[in-house]
Structure formats: structure tokens, C-alpha cells
Design a protein around this motif. Structure first.
Motif, PDB file in Angstrom:
ATOM      1  N   GLY A 265      -2.440 -26.141   0.266  1.00  0.00           N
ATOM      2  CA  GLY A 265      -1.942 -27.045  -0.765  1.00  0.00           C
ATOM      3  C   GLY A 265      -2.611 -26.881  -2.109  1.00  0.00           C
ATOM      4  N   GLY A 266      -3.671 -26.114  -2.161  1.00  0.00           N
ATOM      5  CA  GLY A 266      -4.398 -25.909  -3.402  1.00  0.00           C
ATOM      6  C   GLY A 266      -3.750 -24.875  -4.307  1.00  0.00           C
ATOM      7  N   SER A 267      -4.421 -24.596  -5.409  1.00  0.00           N
ATOM      8  CA  SER A 267      -3.902 -23.674  -6.418  1.00  0.00           C
ATOM      9  C   SER A 267      -4.962 -22.681  -6.848  1.00  0.00           C
ATOM     10  N   LEU A 268      -4.483 -21.513  -7.252  1.00  0.00           N
ATOM     11  CA  LEU A 268      -5.330 -20.497  -7.863  1.00  0.00           C
ATOM     12  C   LEU A 268      -4.535 -19.818  -8.953  1.00  0.00           C
ATOM     13  N   ARG A 269      -5.259 -19.286  -9.936  1.00  0.00           N
ATOM     14  CA  ARG A 269      -4.621 -18.515 -10.994  1.00  0.00           C
ATOM     15  C   ARG A 269      -5.270 -17.140 -11.049  1.00  0.00           C
ATOM     16  N   LEU A 270      -4.489 -16.130 -10.751  1.00  0.00           N
ATOM     17  CA  LEU A 270      -4.968 -14.758 -10.824  1.00  0.00           C
ATOM     18  C   LEU A 270      -4.699 -14.191 -12.218  1.00  0.00           C
ATOM     19  N   SER A 271      -5.615 -13.374 -12.682  1.00  0.00           N
ATOM     20  CA  SER A 271      -5.457 -12.708 -13.981  1.00  0.00           C
ATOM     21  C   SER A 271      -5.527 -11.203 -13.792  1.00  0.00           C
ATOM     22  N   CYS A 272      -4.793 -10.501 -14.632  1.00  0.00           N
ATOM     23  CA  CYS A 272      -4.811  -9.038 -14.629  1.00  0.00           C
ATOM     24  C   CYS A 272      -4.963  -8.584 -16.078  1.00  0.00           C
ATOM     25  N   ALA A 273      -6.074  -7.947 -16.358  1.00  0.00           N
ATOM     26  CA  ALA A 273      -6.314  -7.415 -17.702  1.00  0.00           C
ATOM     27  C   ALA A 273      -5.879  -5.960 -17.733  1.00  0.00           C
ATOM     28  N   ALA A 274      -4.976  -5.642 -18.645  1.00  0.00           N
ATOM     29  CA  ALA A 274      -4.432  -4.287 -18.747  1.00  0.00           C
ATOM     30  C   ALA A 274      -4.930  -3.601 -20.004  1.00  0.00           C
ATOM     31  N   SER A 275      -5.242  -2.338 -19.881  1.00  0.00           N
ATOM     32  CA  SER A 275      -5.641  -1.539 -21.037  1.00  0.00           C
ATOM     33  C   SER A 275      -5.074  -0.149 -20.872  1.00  0.00           C
ATOM     34  N   GLY A 276      -5.019   0.584 -21.976  1.00  0.00           N
ATOM     35  CA  GLY A 276      -4.502   1.936 -21.919  1.00  0.00           C
ATOM     36  C   GLY A 276      -3.142   2.051 -22.590  1.00  0.00           C
ATOM     37  N   ARG A 277      -2.333   2.969 -22.106  1.00  0.00           N
ATOM     38  CA  ARG A 277      -1.063   3.309 -22.743  1.00  0.00           C
ATOM     39  C   ARG A 277      -0.031   2.224 -22.461  1.00  0.00           C
ATOM     40  N   THR A 278       0.258   1.391 -23.454  1.00  0.00           N
ATOM     41  CA  THR A 278       1.121   0.232 -23.247  1.00  0.00           C
ATOM     42  C   THR A 278       2.536   0.622 -22.843  1.00  0.00           C
ATOM     43  N   PHE A 279       3.043   1.773 -23.328  1.00  0.00           N
ATOM     44  CA  PHE A 279       4.410   2.144 -22.981  1.00  0.00           C
ATOM     45  C   PHE A 279       4.530   2.552 -21.527  1.00  0.00           C
ATOM     46  N   SER A 280       3.376   2.709 -20.853  1.00  0.00           N
ATOM     47  CA  SER A 280       3.396   3.076 -19.441  1.00  0.00           C
ATOM     48  C   SER A 280       3.435   1.869 -18.524  1.00  0.00           C
ATOM     49  N   ARG A 281       3.452   0.677 -19.064  1.00  0.00           N
ATOM     50  CA  ARG A 281       3.478  -0.509 -18.208  1.00  0.00           C
ATOM     51  C   ARG A 281       4.657  -1.380 -18.617  1.00  0.00           C
ATOM     52  N   ARG A 282       5.838  -0.861 -18.373  1.00  0.00           N
ATOM     53  CA  ARG A 282       7.047  -1.577 -18.762  1.00  0.00           C
ATOM     54  C   ARG A 282       7.348  -2.724 -17.813  1.00  0.00           C
ATOM     55  N   TYR A 283       6.936  -2.588 -16.579  1.00  0.00           N
ATOM     56  CA  TYR A 283       7.164  -3.636 -15.582  1.00  0.00           C
ATOM     57  C   TYR A 283       5.841  -3.883 -14.883  1.00  0.00           C
ATOM     58  N   MET A 284       5.405  -5.135 -14.868  1.00  0.00           N
ATOM     59  CA  MET A 284       4.149  -5.506 -14.234  1.00  0.00           C
ATOM     60  C   MET A 284       4.436  -6.277 -12.956  1.00  0.00           C
ATOM     61  N   GLY A 285       3.662  -5.996 -11.927  1.00  0.00           N
ATOM     62  CA  GLY A 285       3.901  -6.676 -10.667  1.00  0.00           C
ATOM     63  C   GLY A 285       2.625  -7.131  -9.988  1.00  0.00           C
ATOM     64  N   TRP A 286       2.780  -8.116  -9.129  1.00  0.00           N
ATOM     65  CA  TRP A 286       1.725  -8.544  -8.217  1.00  0.00           C
ATOM     66  C   TRP A 286       2.196  -8.242  -6.799  1.00  0.00           C
ATOM     67  N   PHE A 287       1.316  -7.608  -6.048  1.00  0.00           N
ATOM     68  CA  PHE A 287       1.562  -7.310  -4.640  1.00  0.00           C
ATOM     69  C   PHE A 287       0.439  -7.952  -3.825  1.00  0.00           C
ATOM     70  N   ARG A 288       0.658  -8.043  -2.525  1.00  0.00           N
ATOM     71  CA  ARG A 288      -0.398  -8.521  -1.639  1.00  0.00           C
ATOM     72  C   ARG A 288      -0.334  -7.752  -0.335  1.00  0.00           C
ATOM     73  N   GLN A 289      -1.506  -7.683   0.298  1.00  0.00           N
ATOM     74  CA  GLN A 289      -1.586  -7.016   1.587  1.00  0.00           C
ATOM     75  C   GLN A 289      -2.547  -7.774   2.480  1.00  0.00           C
ATOM     76  N   ALA A 290      -2.029  -8.262   3.588  1.00  0.00           N
ATOM     77  CA  ALA A 290      -2.841  -8.940   4.593  1.00  0.00           C
ATOM     78  C   ALA A 290      -3.279  -7.927   5.640  1.00  0.00           C
ATOM     79  N   PRO A 291      -4.379  -8.198   6.359  1.00  0.00           N
ATOM     80  CA  PRO A 291      -4.855  -7.260   7.385  1.00  0.00           C
ATOM     81  C   PRO A 291      -3.776  -6.955   8.403  1.00  0.00           C
ATOM     82  N   GLY A 292      -3.549  -5.670   8.662  1.00  0.00           N
ATOM     83  CA  GLY A 292      -2.576  -5.248   9.654  1.00  0.00           C
ATOM     84  C   GLY A 292      -1.130  -5.291   9.186  1.00  0.00           C
ATOM     85  N   LYS A 293      -0.921  -5.629   7.915  1.00  0.00           N
ATOM     86  CA  LYS A 293       0.440  -5.712   7.391  1.00  0.00           C
ATOM     87  C   LYS A 293       0.621  -4.757   6.225  1.00  0.00           C
TER      88      LYS A 293
END
Length: 124
Positions: A15-43
Motif C-alpha cells: 500500500g505504500g509508495s516509492l518514486r524512482l528516478s532515472c538520470a540520463a546523460s549522453g546523446r539525447t537523440f538516442s533516447r527517443r523512448y524511455m522505459g522502466w522494466f522490472r525483473q523478479a527472481p526466476g522471472k
């Protein structure tokens, strides 16, 4: 090249909350689409949320729709993932990723650059 650094993970109760941040640097035209993924153990790594940098178009995994929100801060080249109403099944290592695709990118193979991940643990 694009460098991505995630932060904001941690341990939270159901029921709680968290805020994840992603700091990006480098060639901006190379990051046209940004995504968040997740991976749990064994999945497999799964798409959670995505954002098209040009117009802010967003997409979500069905199970997080309405609970998670992806957003950006252009001036600081940051992408955020606000996670509310967290559940134990949200426990995973969360990755930020950047794609050079212009369209909607929801598969891991469509992303070219990855961060190292930040751990999110939701206790029951």
C-alpha cells in the motif's frame, strides 16, 4: 552513447509508495523512448511503463495502470516512475532503459541502453 543511473528504490509496506528516478546523460537523440522494466527472481524482465520523449506519450503494463505514473523533467534529463498502492508482486529489480525507436517500445530487445537497476521490495 547514453548513460542511465537509477535511484529511489527501497523497502516499503504493502500500500505504500516509492518514486524512482532515472538520470540520463549522453546523446539525447538516442533516447527517443524511455522505459522502466522490472525483473523478479526466476522471472523474465518485463515492461512496466514507457514514455516518448518528443510528445510525452505514455504506455503501461496492465497490472500497474492507475497505480504507476511515468513522467519526465526535460531540463534535468530525468525520467521518474511514481509507484503508488504497491503490492508484494511489485517486488523486483527495476531498470531504466532508452530506445532509439520513434514508435511505442515495449519489448526489452527494442531498447539500446540500460541502467544497472534499483531494488524495490514490498513487504506484506
Amino acid at each position: 552513447q547514453v548513460q542511465l543511473v537509477e535511484s529511489g528504490g527501497g523497502l516499503v509496506q504493502t500500500g505504500g509508495s516509492l518514486r524512482l528516478s532515472c538520470a540520463a546523460s549522453g546523446r539525447t537523440f538516442s533516447r527517443r523512448y524511455m522505459g522502466w522494466f522490472r525483473q523478479a527472481p526466476g522471472k523474465e524482465r518485463e515492461f512496466v511503463a514507457g514514455l516518448r520523449w518528443s510528445d510525452g506519450y505514455t504506455s503501461y503494463l496492465d497490472s500497474v495502470q492507475g497505480r504507476f505514473t511515468i513522467s519526465r523533467e526535460n531540463a534535468q534529463n530525468k525520467v521518474y516512475l511514481q509507484m503508488n498502492s504497491l503490492k508484494p508482486e511489485d517486488t523486483a529489480l527495476y531498470y531504466c532503459a532508452a530506445s532509439t525507436m520513434m514508435g511505442r517500445a515495449t519489448r526489452a530487445e527494442e531498447y539500446d541502453f540500460w541502467g544497472r537497476g534499483t531494488q524495490v521490495t514490498v513487504s506484506s
